[in-house]
Design a protein around this motif. Structure first.
Motif, PDB file in Angstrom:
ATOM      1  N   TRP A   9     -11.590  -5.006  10.538  1.00  0.00           N
ATOM      2  CA  TRP A   9     -10.511  -4.061  10.270  1.00  0.00           C
ATOM      3  C   TRP A   9     -10.748  -3.357   8.933  1.00  0.00           C
ATOM      4  CZ3 TRP A   9      -6.024  -7.876  11.698  1.00  0.00           C
ATOM      5  CH2 TRP A   9      -5.832  -7.863  13.081  1.00  0.00           C
ATOM      6  N   LEU A  10     -11.114  -4.115   7.910  1.00  0.00           N
ATOM      7  CA  LEU A  10     -11.385  -3.526   6.599  1.00  0.00           C
ATOM      8  C   LEU A  10     -12.533  -2.520   6.668  1.00  0.00           C
ATOM      9  CD1 LEU A  10     -10.971  -6.561   4.186  1.00  0.00           C
ATOM     10  CD2 LEU A  10      -9.687  -4.410   4.108  1.00  0.00           C
ATOM     11  N   GLN A  11     -13.549  -2.842   7.419  1.00  0.00           N
ATOM     12  CA  GLN A  11     -14.697  -1.945   7.579  1.00  0.00           C
ATOM     13  C   GLN A  11     -14.256  -0.610   8.179  1.00  0.00           C
ATOM     14  OE1 GLN A  11     -17.763  -3.738  10.039  1.00  0.00           O
ATOM     15  NE2 GLN A  11     -18.438  -1.738  10.751  1.00  0.00           N
ATOM     16  N   GLU A  12     -13.430  -0.671   9.221  1.00  0.00           N
ATOM     17  CA  GLU A  12     -12.966   0.556   9.877  1.00  0.00           C
ATOM     18  C   GLU A  12     -12.043   1.353   8.964  1.00  0.00           C
ATOM     19  OE1 GLU A  12     -14.529   1.525  12.334  1.00  0.00           O
ATOM     20  OE2 GLU A  12     -15.376  -0.369  13.037  1.00  0.00           O
ATOM     21  N   ILE A  13     -11.157   0.665   8.257  1.00  0.00           N
ATOM     22  CA  ILE A  13     -10.237   1.350   7.342  1.00  0.00           C
ATOM     23  C   ILE A  13     -11.016   1.962   6.184  1.00  0.00           C
ATOM     24  CG2 ILE A  13      -8.281   1.045   5.770  1.00  0.00           C
ATOM     25  CD1 ILE A  13      -7.352  -1.262   7.707  1.00  0.00           C
ATOM     26  N   ALA A  14     -11.992   1.234   5.642  1.00  0.00           N
ATOM     27  CA  ALA A  14     -12.798   1.743   4.531  1.00  0.00           C
ATOM     28  C   ALA A  14     -13.574   2.993   4.935  1.00  0.00           C
ATOM     29  CB  ALA A  14     -13.751   0.665   4.029  1.00  0.00           C
ATOM     30  N   ALA A  15     -14.026   3.045   6.168  1.00  0.00           N
ATOM     31  CA  ALA A  15     -14.739   4.234   6.642  1.00  0.00           C
ATOM     32  C   ALA A  15     -13.815   5.449   6.650  1.00  0.00           C
ATOM     33  CB  ALA A  15     -15.310   3.986   8.039  1.00  0.00           C
ATOM     34  N   ASP A  16     -12.520   5.205   6.729  1.00  0.00           N
ATOM     35  CA  ASP A  16     -11.530   6.284   6.763  1.00  0.00           C
ATOM     36  C   ASP A  16     -11.036   6.666   5.369  1.00  0.00           C
ATOM     37  OD1 ASP A  16      -9.516   8.086   7.528  1.00  0.00           O
ATOM     38  OD2 ASP A  16      -8.152   6.515   8.192  1.00  0.00           O
ATOM     39  N   VAL A  17     -10.622   5.685   4.574  1.00  0.00           N
ATOM     40  CA  VAL A  17      -9.981   5.991   3.292  1.00  0.00           C
ATOM     41  C   VAL A  17     -10.783   5.539   2.077  1.00  0.00           C
ATOM     42  CG1 VAL A  17      -7.645   6.003   4.260  1.00  0.00           C
ATOM     43  CG2 VAL A  17      -8.579   3.869   3.311  1.00  0.00           C
ATOM     44  N   GLY A  18     -11.931   4.966   2.291  1.00  0.00           N
ATOM     45  CA  GLY A  18     -12.760   4.487   1.181  1.00  0.00           C
ATOM     46  C   GLY A  18     -12.544   3.015   0.907  1.00  0.00           C
ATOM     47  N   GLN A  19     -13.572   2.416   0.331  1.00  0.00           N
ATOM     48  CA  GLN A  19     -13.566   0.976   0.064  1.00  0.00           C
ATOM     49  C   GLN A  19     -12.419   0.559  -0.853  1.00  0.00           C
ATOM     50  OE1 GLN A  19     -15.920  -0.968   1.650  1.00  0.00           O
ATOM     51  NE2 GLN A  19     -14.723  -2.706   0.952  1.00  0.00           N
ATOM     52  N   ALA A  20     -12.148   1.340  -1.887  1.00  0.00           N
ATOM     53  CA  ALA A  20     -11.117   0.972  -2.872  1.00  0.00           C
ATOM     54  C   ALA A  20      -9.716   0.942  -2.261  1.00  0.00           C
ATOM     55  CB  ALA A  20     -11.148   1.938  -4.059  1.00  0.00           C
ATOM     56  N   MET A  21      -9.465   1.744  -1.227  1.00  0.00           N
ATOM     57  CA  MET A  21      -8.130   1.832  -0.637  1.00  0.00           C
ATOM     58  C   MET A  21      -7.984   1.002   0.642  1.00  0.00           C
ATOM     59  SD  MET A  21      -6.248   3.588  -2.590  1.00  0.00           S
ATOM     60  CE  MET A  21      -7.108   3.039  -4.040  1.00  0.00           C
ATOM     61  N   ALA A  22      -9.069   0.419   1.120  1.00  0.00           N
ATOM     62  CA  ALA A  22      -9.017  -0.317   2.391  1.00  0.00           C
ATOM     63  C   ALA A  22      -8.054  -1.508   2.327  1.00  0.00           C
ATOM     64  CB  ALA A  22     -10.414  -0.765   2.804  1.00  0.00           C
ATOM     65  N   LYS A  23      -8.165  -2.322   1.288  1.00  0.00           N
ATOM     66  CA  LYS A  23      -7.271  -3.488   1.198  1.00  0.00           C
ATOM     67  C   LYS A  23      -5.819  -3.092   1.020  1.00  0.00           C
ATOM     68  CE  LYS A  23      -9.979  -7.520   0.304  1.00  0.00           C
ATOM     69  NZ  LYS A  23     -10.229  -8.675  -0.544  1.00  0.00           N
ATOM     70  N   PRO A  24      -5.505  -2.098   0.184  1.00  0.00           N
ATOM     71  CA  PRO A  24      -4.096  -1.698   0.117  1.00  0.00           C
ATOM     72  C   PRO A  24      -3.535  -1.271   1.484  1.00  0.00           C
ATOM     73  CG  PRO A  24      -5.252  -0.831  -1.784  1.00  0.00           C
ATOM     74  CD  PRO A  24      -6.295  -1.434  -0.872  1.00  0.00           C
ATOM     75  N   VAL A  25      -4.331  -0.566   2.277  1.00  0.00           N
ATOM     76  CA  VAL A  25      -3.872  -0.171   3.618  1.00  0.00           C
ATOM     77  C   VAL A  25      -3.702  -1.410   4.496  1.00  0.00           C
ATOM     78  CG1 VAL A  25      -4.494   1.062   5.741  1.00  0.00           C
ATOM     79  CG2 VAL A  25      -4.782   2.177   3.519  1.00  0.00           C
ATOM     80  N   LEU A  26      -4.654  -2.327   4.412  1.00  0.00           N
ATOM     81  CA  LEU A  26      -4.552  -3.573   5.187  1.00  0.00           C
ATOM     82  C   LEU A  26      -3.275  -4.316   4.812  1.00  0.00           C
ATOM     83  CD1 LEU A  26      -6.319  -5.544   7.126  1.00  0.00           C
ATOM     84  CD2 LEU A  26      -6.653  -6.782   4.994  1.00  0.00           C
ATOM     85  N   TYR A  27      -2.982  -4.395   3.527  1.00  0.00           N
ATOM     86  CA  TYR A  27      -1.786  -5.104   3.074  1.00  0.00           C
ATOM     87  C   TYR A  27      -0.506  -4.381   3.491  1.00  0.00           C
ATOM     88  CZ  TYR A  27      -5.003  -7.895   0.219  1.00  0.00           C
ATOM     89  OH  TYR A  27      -6.003  -8.711  -0.222  1.00  0.00           O
ATOM     90  N   MET A  28      -0.543  -3.056   3.529  1.00  0.00           N
ATOM     91  CA  MET A  28       0.620  -2.302   4.028  1.00  0.00           C
ATOM     92  C   MET A  28       0.905  -2.682   5.477  1.00  0.00           C
ATOM     93  SD  MET A  28       0.036   1.598   2.844  1.00  0.00           S
ATOM     94  CE  MET A  28      -0.492   2.017   1.226  1.00  0.00           C
ATOM     95  N   GLY A  29      -0.138  -2.643   6.296  1.00  0.00           N
ATOM     96  CA  GLY A  29       0.035  -2.973   7.714  1.00  0.00           C
ATOM     97  C   GLY A  29       0.459  -4.410   7.922  1.00  0.00           C
TER      98      GLY A  29
END
Length: 182
Positions: free
Chosen positions: A127-147
């Motif tokens: 999931w982090l890999q897919e999110i990072a491809a969209d919003v960048g590595q630095a923002m992937a975990k914040p998006v994961l934590y939001m969800g």
């Protein structure tokens, strides 16, 4: 043979569904083989034919989780709206097969079942890999934590969350994702 009826075949999926439901409802300790057989409407022998022990049931449940999570990550990667928005939108408890598998497996992780923890770590990495491809590595975990926060708040709510409240929460998080994209 006269007087004998053919036994109905044991439904392997029904046994697995019963195990999943018991994990969700009463937890790992109460999800005994006897309880699973009773819930599935099969004899214990019928259950043991397909699953020789509880660890075999767990293994197949975790395989189900992996299959569902892989399909979800593939859909996330292909989403026109982007992986981050897909993740946020799909982080609302909807009693889907993936939701049920996650909650059931969470009950196993609660009792420190190591294989479950490893499977969750691999799913989260994808999931982090897919999110990072969209919003960048630095923002992937914040998006994961939001969800994750959206998901667990909905799952733990005392009663049904009104659809308009959930929609407002999702909209707010999607706006935050847009700001993260800059």
């Amino acid at each position: 043979m006269i007087g004998t009826m053919a036994r109905k075949p044991v439904a392997r999926e029904a046994v697995l569904d019963a195990f999943e439901s018991l994990l969700i409802e009463v937890g790992e300790r109460a999800a005994t083989l006897d309880a699973v057989a009773k819930r599935a409407g099969v004899s214990k022998g019928g259950l043991l034919y397909h699953f020789p022990n509880k660890e075999a049931l767990i293994e197949v449940l975790l395989d189900r989780l992996d299959d569902l999570a892989t399909a979800d990550a593939d859909a996330m990667a292909a989403a026109d709206e982007g992986a981050a928005a897909y993740f946020i939108k799909s982080s609302v408890w909807a009693d889907t097969p993936l939701d049920r598998a996650i909650v059931a497996a969470t009950r196993l992780a609660e009792v420190a079942h190591e294989e479950t923890r490893q499977r969750f770590a691999a799913i989260q990495q994808r999931w982090l890999q897919e999110i990072a491809a969209d919003v960048g590595q630095a923002m992937a975990k914040p998006v994961l934590y939001m969800g994750d926060g959206l998901y667990f708040n909905a799952m733990l709510s005392v009663g049904p969350v009104p659809a308009n409240e959930t929609a407002a929460d999702v909209a707010g998080l999607l706006a935050a994702v847009d700001r993260l994209r800059g």
